[in-house]
Design a protein around this motif. Sequence first.
Motif, short mmCIF file in Angstrom:
data_model
loop_
_atom_site.label_atom_id
_atom_site.label_comp_id
_atom_site.label_asym_id
_atom_site.label_seq_id
_atom_site.Cartn_x
_atom_site.Cartn_y
_atom_site.Cartn_z
N ASP A 211 20.29 56.84 57.75
CA ASP A 211 18.94 56.43 57.45
C ASP A 211 18.75 54.98 57.92
N LEU A 213 16.84 52.55 57.19
CA LEU A 213 16.69 51.49 56.19
C LEU A 213 18.03 51.13 55.56
N SER A 214 18.81 52.18 55.26
CA SER A 214 20.14 51.93 54.70
C SER A 214 20.99 51.18 55.71
N GLU A 238 12.47 59.98 67.10
CA GLU A 238 11.25 60.77 66.84
C GLU A 238 9.95 60.10 67.25
N HIS A 251 2.06 60.35 62.17
CA HIS A 251 3.50 60.25 62.38
C HIS A 251 3.94 58.92 62.99
N GLU A 254 3.73 56.20 60.53
CA GLU A 254 4.81 56.28 59.54
C GLU A 254 6.09 55.67 60.11
N THR A 257 5.87 51.99 59.84
CA THR A 257 6.24 51.52 58.50
C THR A 257 7.76 51.46 58.35
N ASN A 261 9.95 48.11 57.77
CA ASN A 261 10.88 47.91 56.65
C ASN A 261 12.31 47.67 57.13
N GLU B 163 19.52 51.87 44.43
CA GLU B 163 19.25 52.77 45.54
C GLU B 163 18.14 53.71 45.10
N TYR B 165 16.16 57.19 45.77
CA TYR B 165 16.30 58.50 46.40
C TYR B 165 14.95 59.20 46.43
N ASN B 182 8.68 53.69 49.93
CA ASN B 182 8.39 53.29 51.32
C ASN B 182 8.77 54.34 52.36
N LYS B 184 8.23 57.96 54.09
CA LYS B 184 7.39 59.14 54.24
C LYS B 184 8.28 60.31 54.60
N THR B 186 8.18 64.35 55.57
CA THR B 186 7.35 65.52 55.86
C THR B 186 8.29 66.66 56.17
N THR B 188 8.49 68.15 58.81
CA THR B 188 8.98 68.06 60.17
C THR B 188 9.41 66.66 60.55
N GLY B 189 9.26 65.75 59.65
CA GLY B 189 9.53 64.36 59.99
C GLY B 189 10.95 63.94 59.72
N VAL B 190 11.12 62.84 59.09
CA VAL B 190 12.44 62.34 58.77
C VAL B 190 12.91 63.18 57.59
N HIS B 191 13.95 63.93 57.79
CA HIS B 191 14.17 65.07 56.90
C HIS B 191 15.23 64.84 55.83
N PRO B 195 17.48 58.61 51.16
CA PRO B 195 17.43 57.55 50.17
C PRO B 195 16.73 56.33 50.73
N HIS B 196 16.23 55.55 49.91
CA HIS B 196 15.84 54.20 50.31
C HIS B 196 16.86 53.29 49.64
N VAL B 197 17.73 52.75 50.41
CA VAL B 197 18.70 51.82 49.86
C VAL B 197 18.16 50.43 50.12
#
Lengths: 379, 253
Positions: A211, A213-214, A238, A251, A254, A257, A261, B163, B165, B182, B184, B186, B188-191, B195-197
Amino acid sequence: MISRRHFLSIAAPALALSGYPVHGFTKEPIEGRIIVIMLQGGMDGLLAIPPVGDDNLFKQRKALVASNPLKLNPLFGIHPNFRNFSKMLKSNEASIVHATSFPYTGRSHFEGQNVAQSGSKLPFSTNTGWLGRAMDFAKITGKALSLDAPLLIRGAPEFDNFYPASIEKTRSPQTALIDLIKETHDGDVMIAIDKLSRGSMSGPSRLRARDPLSLATKAGESMRELNGPRVAVLTIPEFDDHSSIGSTTGHHPELFTLLDNVFYNLKIALKEQWDNTIVLTTTEFGRTVQENGSAGTDHGYGSVGLLAGGLINKSSVVANWPGLASKDLYEKRDLFATIDYRSVCSACIEAAFGLDHDFIIEKVFEDKKIARVYEHIFG
Amino acid sequence: MTKIKLKIILFVILMVFGTQVQAEKNVLCIQKFLTKTVFNPGPSDGAWGKKTETAINQLMSQANNFESQNIKKSDAEKICKTLSGSQGSKLHEIGQFKRFPIAITEDIGEIKSLTDFDFTNITISTNVTYKRCAFDIIHSEGWRRAKGKVGIKNGTLVFKNHEWYAGLASSGREHLLNEEANLKLTNTGVHGILPHVSYVAEGEVDKPVQYITLGKNYIKATKPSYFEEGVEGSNNYTDRYGSTYTFQLSFCS
């Protein structure tokens, strides 16, 4: 140690006293950090940083302009989702380079990403990356973090491009790199890297480790250590939105954003090392100026580069704006790239590693025609 | 007398004319320099026009980090010397690309999260200090929205780190997930389980601030026995979509 930012804040007024001075070029040794955020798929630079002062923007794009961009100056705005980045711009910690691209016009992701990583004009002409080569020349090999390996090319030979050229024959780039870093560090850094290693290699955490952000937080935490890594590479995939790209929301916004971050997390995690850091985005190409029939945009040429970090002294948008009238477009469809993005990469290497521009373009990029934009970004 | 007068007049004419020629030379020097940059001075004719003045002021302003300049025709000689001197090559380099200064006048505003979590100033129990506790926020359906570590200093929560989630996008609760820390999500998006760490240094507050209001509604645990009475416990709250969450503290030491 006096930071470069602090040095310039002291030095600048003195220079301004001497007639029509040019702000000084400093080369005092710094332990600079470079973080590259690869925006895979081709970011739409016109959606991110819309040239709101160019009337042709609204003629060419009917719907793909955010309704409320933040105005940066009479020509450029920024998508409202870049709020943290906008604050960095306001506090002279960020800059933008527009109408720029790596020297690649072929519109293939694979080739474009290879050019963006290798820094060569021809795709697949070298098996090393520009950042790895720069690290070798600056003698800082072995201190890189590529925390988010793009899955599609992980383990492929060209993926070594992300790492110091001296690291070869890796059983897995990620594990080998982390092992190497562990070998070259001890104490808390080694423990942190070990945790990172375990976190990124096992079970459900694997998802977590990728991820952005992590990863930004982890990278920043590692890089702020005294002997921590000086280079990190993150990936946000993506961006290839052929349909429903979005405008104010959607998309691409997003992803803005998310990118925003990531910048913020890096700054927070790096703490005082932020002053010695430059973060830059790369993308393989921009997207078409006009939207297609599916409310998306297709592979194009010119895009935008976002830079942030304490090494920047004065925020600005650097651009030789080519215009958006049909006659001004590349092949009548793409934003023309008037700045070779390798110039930006060179400037970042110069600022963070202290290598001379002429040396960088000759040895790292093997192209003596690359212009110097150090003064425009860091001056 | 006449001859002397004539000589004086001639001398004055030559002086004026000579100065003018020199002035034109200086203007031409500036114009020629500018034509090799992105700052357009108009035709290189030695005449100081609006375009030349604008172009040289723009270049020098850019070279001086946007300090405003007021270069006039009378400065031409000095400027020409600068352009022809040791700073010329650097100014030439600077003149190859334009910089547009940042002039944000709108208020960017405080970056606020849409979530309702605010961990600041939550008083658990006065005069209680623990170096470290674990906290969790559990959705009524069982998935954990957040976990992390807090300290309690004189009864007030102090962040250690946490953290955030988000649950699976396919759970049909995108309206919640969209606002989740923070990120998003979807279909089909970031699947997946994302987590948001977020790094929050001790005593600092996460930004964007995550709001949660517990305070006086906090239910101090009395059971089971492994919760220390008055400190560890849980608190249910309902967000604006009607979903109930449980905030709980445990493992204080």
